[in-house]
Write a protein that holds these residues in place. Sequence first.
Motif, PDB file in Angstrom:
ATOM      1  N   LEU A 117       0.391  -1.324  -0.250  1.00  0.00           N
ATOM      2  CA  LEU A 117      -0.080   0.037  -0.060  1.00  0.00           C
ATOM      3  C   LEU A 117       0.827   1.509  -0.268  1.00  0.00           C
ATOM      4  CD1 LEU A 117      -2.720  -0.986   1.883  1.00  0.00           C
ATOM      5  CD2 LEU A 117      -3.208  -0.563  -0.067  1.00  0.00           C
ATOM      6  N   LYS A 118       2.245   1.407   0.549  1.00  0.00           N
ATOM      7  CA  LYS A 118       2.607   2.330   0.565  1.00  0.00           C
ATOM      8  C   LYS A 118       3.822   2.875  -1.037  1.00  0.00           C
ATOM      9  CE  LYS A 118       7.281   3.904   3.358  1.00  0.00           C
ATOM     10  NZ  LYS A 118       8.472   4.650   2.092  1.00  0.00           N
ATOM     11  N   GLN A 119       3.635   1.531  -1.338  1.00  0.00           N
ATOM     12  CA  GLN A 119       4.801   1.638  -2.976  1.00  0.00           C
ATOM     13  C   GLN A 119       2.735   2.061  -3.585  1.00  0.00           C
ATOM     14  OE1 GLN A 119       6.122  -1.211  -4.642  1.00  0.00           O
ATOM     15  NE2 GLN A 119       6.368  -0.589  -6.718  1.00  0.00           N
ATOM     16  N   ALA A 120       2.180   1.571  -3.558  1.00  0.00           N
ATOM     17  CA  ALA A 120       0.702   2.161  -3.959  1.00  0.00           C
ATOM     18  C   ALA A 120       0.599   4.168  -3.923  1.00  0.00           C
ATOM     19  CB  ALA A 120      -0.842   1.631  -3.755  1.00  0.00           C
ATOM     20  N   ASN A 121       0.610   4.356  -2.557  1.00  0.00           N
ATOM     21  CA  ASN A 121       0.099   5.853  -2.572  1.00  0.00           C
ATOM     22  C   ASN A 121       1.404   6.481  -2.966  1.00  0.00           C
ATOM     23  OD1 ASN A 121      -2.344   5.060  -0.950  1.00  0.00           O
ATOM     24  ND2 ASN A 121      -0.905   5.140   0.957  1.00  0.00           N
ATOM     25  N   GLU A 122       2.607   6.105  -3.251  1.00  0.00           N
ATOM     26  CA  GLU A 122       3.762   6.900  -3.533  1.00  0.00           C
ATOM     27  C   GLU A 122       3.020   7.023  -5.068  1.00  0.00           C
ATOM     28  OE1 GLU A 122       6.754   5.017  -2.615  1.00  0.00           O
ATOM     29  OE2 GLU A 122       6.959   5.828  -0.858  1.00  0.00           O
ATOM     30  N   LYS A 123       2.774   5.723  -5.682  1.00  0.00           N
ATOM     31  CA  LYS A 123       2.596   6.187  -7.404  1.00  0.00           C
ATOM     32  C   LYS A 123       1.260   6.762  -7.812  1.00  0.00           C
ATOM     33  CE  LYS A 123       4.054   1.518  -9.703  1.00  0.00           C
ATOM     34  NZ  LYS A 123       3.506   0.555 -10.022  1.00  0.00           N
ATOM     35  N   VAL A 124       0.741   6.131  -6.911  1.00  0.00           N
ATOM     36  CA  VAL A 124      -0.567   7.730  -6.936  1.00  0.00           C
ATOM     37  C   VAL A 124      -0.405   9.126  -6.808  1.00  0.00           C
ATOM     38  CG1 VAL A 124      -3.174   8.246  -6.068  1.00  0.00           C
ATOM     39  CG2 VAL A 124      -2.506   5.856  -6.514  1.00  0.00           C
ATOM     40  N   LYS A 125       0.433   9.326  -5.248  1.00  0.00           N
ATOM     41  CA  LYS A 125       1.179  10.707  -5.440  1.00  0.00           C
ATOM     42  C   LYS A 125       1.992  11.589  -6.301  1.00  0.00           C
ATOM     43  CE  LYS A 125       2.479  13.147  -1.758  1.00  0.00           C
ATOM     44  NZ  LYS A 125       3.837  14.452  -2.253  1.00  0.00           N
ATOM     45  N   ARG A 126       2.768  10.660  -7.047  1.00  0.00           N
ATOM     46  CA  ARG A 126       3.236  10.900  -8.407  1.00  0.00           C
ATOM     47  C   ARG A 126       2.116  11.704  -9.481  1.00  0.00           C
ATOM     48  NH1 ARG A 126       6.975   6.607  -6.519  1.00  0.00           N
ATOM     49  NH2 ARG A 126       6.292   5.346  -9.046  1.00  0.00           N
ATOM     50  N   LEU A 127       1.522  10.591  -9.823  1.00  0.00           N
ATOM     51  CA  LEU A 127       0.375  10.445 -10.773  1.00  0.00           C
ATOM     52  C   LEU A 127      -0.447  11.126 -11.202  1.00  0.00           C
ATOM     53  CD1 LEU A 127      -0.085   8.279 -13.505  1.00  0.00           C
ATOM     54  CD2 LEU A 127      -1.554   7.815 -12.258  1.00  0.00           C
TER      55      LEU A 127
END
Length: 506
Positions: A117-127
């Motif tokens: 989930l941490k990686q998912a949140n980071e990806k979404v934030k970047r996008l």
Amino acid sequence: MEQNATAVELSGITKRFPGIVANDGISFKLRKGEIHALLGENGAGKSTLMNILFGLYQPDEGEIRVNGMPTVIDGPSKAIELGIGMVHQHFKLVQPFTVAENIVLGSEPSKGGVINLKQANEKVKRLSEQYRLQVDPNMRIEDITVGMQQRVEILKTLYRGADILIFDEPTAVLTVQEIEELLEILRSLAAEGKSIIIITHKLKEVMALSNSVTVIRRGKVVGTVETKSTNERALAELMVGRSVSLQTEKSRREVGKVIFAAKDLQMKSNQNKLVLNGVSLEIRAGEILGIAGVDGNGQSELVQAITGMVKLSGGQVSINGKDITNQSPRQTGLAGISHIPEDRHKHGLVLDFTLSENVVLGNYFQKPFNNGGFLKYEEMDKLAHKLTTEFDVRSSGIHTHARSLSGGNQQKAIIARELWRNPSLLIAVQPTRGLDIGAIEYVQQRLRQARDEGKAILLISFELDELFELSDRIAVMYEGRIVGEVDPLNRDNQRLGMLMAGDTNA
């Protein structure tokens, strides 16, 4: 990018459903980096065509080319693989999940078989930063606005690598401010090289946003034009096959006795916040009272209180002199109130019921539709035939399930039913949301006709043009209170805007 290169080409697409040809030999071309509007009446076949491009339906005839290559799109996963994403009119989000969980759903980053989930949140934030679509990855869908939910849907498609984006009626449920924000987002996506198809019937948005327009009428293409070489009037005539006018001469009207009165209405939210704070208003026979205000200032709660969906904590509601405070929706209906609701799916229709069953909701327990507890289907069918013909509700028959109708035809079915009930008070909330220009003209005409027949009408709309065009008086709501009135005959946008912002000195 190659000048005028084609991203998508549909040739001779035909799709039949029982009793109806939804798409009849349609050809359509989307250039790379352009915004192409797909315009047409409700039920013209626009959504069906795009559902074929996204793989939800298979064409009976015709060919699809993506980036010049012939292809068979046998499902959404194939469309996604080809770089096609679709933002549907009714969002496909899981309400209890967070923003990030919805965006990565089906393509979750994982570590050792566990979702990261941490990686998912980071990806979404970047996008979201890359595309200037600001969202909070940790918020739950059920706690964010409709406009934010739409941003989540857009990010979902971009997360999956879409270069071809389809938007189905993207502004139908947005506020004025959210619409402006969305148009800017679409322009910036096109500027970055995305190819965009927008299904709509809002002519102002077509003119403001698109590079080209294809008009579909009753399943056939009737024209494709460059936007800069056309205008709203010409597009309206192409769309409905005749000239259309949404403006009438207005004059001061004689009104009758008080039909509806609300006195000092008070309502608290689940969080104990006062959402109605002393609302008082009267509506007379032969009068349309419009309510203006930014969404979320108590309009929905006012309607819920009048119709008996939510209990008041104080105040009185009466119709024709009879106190109906805190009565049930059935009792308020029997007292003479009809309601065109804001959310047609939640409160207007039972989607898995037929058209015939839906037109008697609210009256199915009465004669002639009920005899000793048994429904009389021949009487229901008779009414359904009458109303669907009179209101031009397009379907493959009265036994069609409501969910298979286009959004505009669902709305027309609700309006037909509520006007047929011959109410003393008609509450119309966003009555033309999701309707094409021909249907808007018809609905507005029917509302004026009901007013002229002596009905009292409460109109709640976020379309200011509609409020000014239809209303005899306009009251403004702000933070659960009526903060002022404006006269539709002396249009003063500045004063209206100040009242909507809570400036009671306007």
